[in-house]
Design a protein around this motif. Structure first.
Motif, PDB file in Angstrom:
ATOM      1  N   ILE A 199      54.195  36.094  42.739  1.00  0.00           N
ATOM      2  CA  ILE A 199      54.544  36.808  43.973  1.00  0.00           C
ATOM      3  C   ILE A 199      56.001  37.256  43.886  1.00  0.00           C
ATOM      4  O   ILE A 199      56.330  38.412  44.164  1.00  0.00           O
ATOM      5  N   GLN A 200      56.868  36.353  43.474  1.00  0.00           N
ATOM      6  CA  GLN A 200      58.285  36.690  43.310  1.00  0.00           C
ATOM      7  C   GLN A 200      58.493  37.757  42.235  1.00  0.00           C
ATOM      8  O   GLN A 200      59.345  38.638  42.383  1.00  0.00           O
ATOM      9  N   SER A 201      57.694  37.687  41.174  1.00  0.00           N
ATOM     10  CA  SER A 201      57.883  38.651  40.077  1.00  0.00           C
ATOM     11  C   SER A 201      57.601  40.078  40.536  1.00  0.00           C
ATOM     12  O   SER A 201      58.180  41.034  40.002  1.00  0.00           O
ATOM     13  N   ALA A 202      56.722  40.243  41.535  1.00  0.00           N
ATOM     14  CA  ALA A 202      56.472  41.585  42.064  1.00  0.00           C
ATOM     15  C   ALA A 202      57.738  42.178  42.644  1.00  0.00           C
ATOM     16  O   ALA A 202      58.047  43.362  42.447  1.00  0.00           O
ATOM     17  N   ALA A 203      58.515  41.360  43.371  1.00  0.00           N
ATOM     18  CA  ALA A 203      59.766  41.832  43.961  1.00  0.00           C
ATOM     19  C   ALA A 203      60.834  42.059  42.894  1.00  0.00           C
ATOM     20  O   ALA A 203      61.577  43.049  42.946  1.00  0.00           O
ATOM     21  N   GLU A 204      60.889  41.163  41.915  1.00  0.00           N
ATOM     22  CA  GLU A 204      61.886  41.320  40.840  1.00  0.00           C
ATOM     23  C   GLU A 204      61.637  42.602  40.051  1.00  0.00           C
ATOM     24  O   GLU A 204      62.572  43.355  39.753  1.00  0.00           O
ATOM     25  N   GLU A 205      60.379  42.851  39.711  1.00  0.00           N
ATOM     26  CA  GLU A 205      60.048  44.076  38.970  1.00  0.00           C
ATOM     27  C   GLU A 205      60.346  45.319  39.814  1.00  0.00           C
ATOM     28  O   GLU A 205      60.836  46.322  39.297  1.00  0.00           O
ATOM     29  N   ALA A 206      60.046  45.240  41.114  1.00  0.00           N
ATOM     30  CA  ALA A 206      60.315  46.391  41.985  1.00  0.00           C
ATOM     31  C   ALA A 206      61.800  46.695  42.062  1.00  0.00           C
ATOM     32  O   ALA A 206      62.215  47.862  42.079  1.00  0.00           O
ATOM     33  N   LEU A 207      62.632  45.659  42.095  1.00  0.00           N
ATOM     34  CA  LEU A 207      64.081  45.873  42.112  1.00  0.00           C
ATOM     35  C   LEU A 207      64.553  46.442  40.775  1.00  0.00           C
ATOM     36  O   LEU A 207      65.359  47.383  40.731  1.00  0.00           O
ATOM     37  N   ASN A 208      64.036  45.915  39.668  1.00  0.00           N
ATOM     38  CA  ASN A 208      64.421  46.405  38.339  1.00  0.00           C
ATOM     39  C   ASN A 208      63.999  47.849  38.115  1.00  0.00           C
ATOM     40  O   ASN A 208      64.701  48.613  37.434  1.00  0.00           O
ATOM     41  N   LEU A 209      62.856  48.237  38.677  1.00  0.00           N
ATOM     42  CA  LEU A 209      62.337  49.590  38.498  1.00  0.00           C
ATOM     43  C   LEU A 209      62.897  50.589  39.515  1.00  0.00           C
ATOM     44  O   LEU A 209      62.557  51.770  39.480  1.00  0.00           O
ATOM     45  N   THR A 282      56.287  33.332  50.715  1.00  0.00           N
ATOM     46  CA  THR A 282      56.991  33.041  49.474  1.00  0.00           C
ATOM     47  C   THR A 282      58.446  33.437  49.648  1.00  0.00           C
ATOM     48  O   THR A 282      58.749  34.526  50.156  1.00  0.00           O
ATOM     49  N   ILE A 283      59.353  32.555  49.244  1.00  0.00           N
ATOM     50  CA  ILE A 283      60.782  32.851  49.327  1.00  0.00           C
ATOM     51  C   ILE A 283      61.124  33.878  48.246  1.00  0.00           C
ATOM     52  O   ILE A 283      60.742  33.709  47.089  1.00  0.00           O
ATOM     53  N   PRO A 284      61.839  34.953  48.581  1.00  0.00           N
ATOM     54  CA  PRO A 284      62.173  35.974  47.568  1.00  0.00           C
ATOM     55  C   PRO A 284      63.043  35.391  46.461  1.00  0.00           C
ATOM     56  O   PRO A 284      63.740  34.385  46.660  1.00  0.00           O
ATOM     57  N   PRO A 285      63.038  36.022  45.295  1.00  0.00           N
ATOM     58  CA  PRO A 285      63.909  35.562  44.211  1.00  0.00           C
ATOM     59  C   PRO A 285      65.379  35.768  44.574  1.00  0.00           C
ATOM     60  O   PRO A 285      65.708  36.494  45.512  1.00  0.00           O
ATOM     61  N   LYS A 286      66.257  35.142  43.810  1.00  0.00           N
ATOM     62  CA  LYS A 286      67.684  35.167  44.120  1.00  0.00           C
ATOM     63  C   LYS A 286      68.229  36.592  44.198  1.00  0.00           C
ATOM     64  O   LYS A 286      69.085  36.906  45.043  1.00  0.00           O
ATOM     65  N   SER A 287      67.760  37.474  43.335  1.00  0.00           N
ATOM     66  CA  SER A 287      68.270  38.851  43.337  1.00  0.00           C
ATOM     67  C   SER A 287      68.008  39.542  44.675  1.00  0.00           C
ATOM     68  O   SER A 287      68.862  40.299  45.174  1.00  0.00           O
ATOM     69  N   ILE A 288      66.859  39.272  45.279  1.00  0.00           N
ATOM     70  CA  ILE A 288      66.527  39.867  46.576  1.00  0.00           C
ATOM     71  C   ILE A 288      67.311  39.172  47.692  1.00  0.00           C
ATOM     72  O   ILE A 288      67.783  39.819  48.638  1.00  0.00           O
ATOM     73  N   ARG A 289      67.471  37.856  47.590  1.00  0.00           N
ATOM     74  CA  ARG A 289      68.248  37.141  48.611  1.00  0.00           C
ATOM     75  C   ARG A 289      69.706  37.605  48.590  1.00  0.00           C
ATOM     76  O   ARG A 289      70.332  37.772  49.645  1.00  0.00           O
ATOM     77  N   ASP A 290      70.243  37.829  47.389  1.00  0.00           N
ATOM     78  CA  ASP A 290      71.624  38.313  47.285  1.00  0.00           C
ATOM     79  C   ASP A 290      71.767  39.687  47.924  1.00  0.00           C
ATOM     80  O   ASP A 290      72.779  39.989  48.575  1.00  0.00           O
ATOM     81  N   LEU A 291      70.762  40.546  47.753  1.00  0.00           N
ATOM     82  CA  LEU A 291      70.775  41.871  48.381  1.00  0.00           C
ATOM     83  C   LEU A 291      70.823  41.732  49.905  1.00  0.00           C
ATOM     84  O   LEU A 291      71.575  42.429  50.590  1.00  0.00           O
ATOM     85  N   GLY A 292      70.023  40.803  50.430  1.00  0.00           N
ATOM     86  CA  GLY A 292      69.997  40.594  51.871  1.00  0.00           C
ATOM     87  C   GLY A 292      71.312  40.046  52.397  1.00  0.00           C
ATOM     88  O   GLY A 292      71.824  40.493  53.439  1.00  0.00           O
ATOM     89  N   LEU A 293      71.883  39.079  51.699  1.00  0.00           N
ATOM     90  CA  LEU A 293      73.154  38.502  52.138  1.00  0.00           C
ATOM     91  C   LEU A 293      74.272  39.545  52.114  1.00  0.00           C
ATOM     92  O   LEU A 293      75.136  39.563  53.000  1.00  0.00           O
ATOM     93  N   ALA A 294      74.240  40.423  51.111  1.00  0.00           N
ATOM     94  CA  ALA A 294      75.230  41.509  51.068  1.00  0.00           C
ATOM     95  C   ALA A 294      75.040  42.451  52.254  1.00  0.00           C
ATOM     96  O   ALA A 294      76.015  42.993  52.795  1.00  0.00           O
TER      97      ALA A 294
END
Length: 410
Positions: A199-209, A282-294
């Motif tokens: 589930i998290q990998s879907a968000a990570e791939e979407a951010l990378n792409l 599902t808690i988002p991966p760190k890369s997505i959480r960092d985006l939100g905190l920013a």
């Protein structure tokens, strides 16, 4: 109608991002906003074929087969296109030409938006763009069900039905999930995918792409976590957002503004949000959480605003000050209620003791009259029991009055 972008609420949350055209209008009007991604959730398909369970021997389906089922071109579970990937079904179906009942949501929902966008993405020839949206016109021989609970009921009441739900809801209800093929050609369930980080990998791939923007104040209107690559990636994932304007002047006080910001930060604090996994999020991966905190840092607070702190370990002095959310402190009310719990236990023990005494009295009277052969035995036993019952009732009333007075004084 042009409302000149007047805020009806202080903030919002949902699974569907603000549409591109609306986002652009907001920016042109000087109403800059952020999308803060807070949770991920799988959307899946569930069925009620008797004798067919979840797992490797379960129901395997591709996106195109699902599209043909939901557009009613495939109407029986022994259709050749289904049996091609499900040879194990031949001996399990109740009868030949066992019918498929399609269930769906009747009102607009993010799950309908997700599955129709997915079907259009993976099989546009069978599921055109005209059948995409949070609310669509379904074929006449399908069953509309109200809400996720309604879909659950429809699946349980009809053998051979198929429908879609957010996975957490379906699993909590004990429904049987399909094995859906992902972009890498692997059949899997959302539960298995989640266990593998899919589930998290879907968000990570979407951010990378570049499907997910690199900044929270950019346009999220086209963000769809559908059919992302990865061996264990689940193909239909929804992203839940908080929507907030950068300008917080619509809040009533500076205290509300700073508390709102602290609330948003808590949505990215693992000490708070991991409990949401119990409900299928599902808690988002760190890369997505960092985006939100920013994105939270982009919100405009008054100069010199007092920042809220969270006390997880005792901080003498500081923990007793203002603008503190503490795990260590208790209000007077909570302490008083805790004390009442002990009082209730005491009253219950007293009542149990009195009940035991009445039983002993009953035995004593019974033995006495059996020994003496008194003709008035029954009447006297009844009198003793009545007196004992009155005693218990009086003690109960005293206990209730005592606890009531304590509650009033809190």
């Amino acid at each position: 109608v042009d409302f000149e972008y007047t805020s009806w609420n202080d903030w919002g949350s949902g699974d569907i991002p603000v549409k591109t055209k609306d986002f652009e209008k907001l920016v042109l009007a000087g109403k800059d906003m952020v999308h803060l991604p807070i949770f991920l959730g799988a959307i899946s398909f569930f069925h009620s074929i008797p004798g067919v369970e979840s797992g490797t021997d379960g129901l395997n389906v591709t996106g195109c087969v699902l599209a043909r089922i939901f557009n009613r071109k495939i109407k029986t579970w022994d259709h050749p296109e289904i049996l091609e990937d499900n040879k194990q079904l031949k001996g399990k179906l109740p009868r030949a030409d066992f019918p498929i009942t399609v269930t769906h949501r009747v009102l607009g929902s993010s799950s309908t938006a997700s599955i129709t966008e997915y079907l259009n993405k993976v099989c546009p020839a069978e599921w055109p763009s005209t059948m995409v949206g949070s609310k669509i016109v379904w074929p006449a021989d399908t069953d509309g069900c109200q809400g996720s609970s309604g879909v659950t009921t429809c699946l349980r009441q009809t053998e051979g039905a198929i429908g879609y739900l957010d996975s957490g809801h379906g699993h909590s209800e004990g429904l049987v999930e399909v094995e859906l093929i992902n972009r890498d050609g692997k059949y899997l369930s959302s539960k298995f995918a989640a266990a593998k980080g899919g589930i998290q990998s879907a968000a990570e791939e979407a951010l990378n792409l570049g499907v997910i923007p690199g900044s929270a104040d950019e346009n999220f209107g086209d963000v769809k976590l559908l059919n992302m690559p990865g061996e264990f990636t689940w193909p239909i994932v929804a992203l839940t957002y908080v929507y907030a304007k950068k300008d917080l002047s619509h809040f009533r006080s500076d205290g509300e503004k700073t508390l709102f910001v602290q609330f948003l930060k808590s949505l990215y604090d693992l000490d708070f949000v991991t409990q949401c996994e119990v409900f299928g999020f599902t808690i988002p991966p760190k890369s997505i959480r960092d985006l939100g905190l920013a994105g939270i840092d982009m919100l405009k607070l008054p100069d010199g605003s007092a920042e809220w702190i969270v006390e997880t370990d005792t901080r003498p002095g500081v923990g007793q000050g203002d603008n503190v959310i503490s795990f260590k402190r208790k209000s007077f009310s909570s302490l008083s209620i805790s004390g009442i719990s002990d009082d209730v236990a005491g009253v219950q023990d007293t009542v149990s003791e009195l009940s035991a005494n009445v039983n002993d009295l009953d035995l004593l009277v019974d033995n006495h009259f059996v020994t003496n052969g008194d003709d008035d035995r029954d009447d006297k036993i009844q009198t003793a029991l009545v007196l004992g019952g009155i005693s218990i009732a009086m003690w109960g009333i005293v206990g209730i009055m005592f606890l009531g007075n304590k509650l009033i004084n809190i």
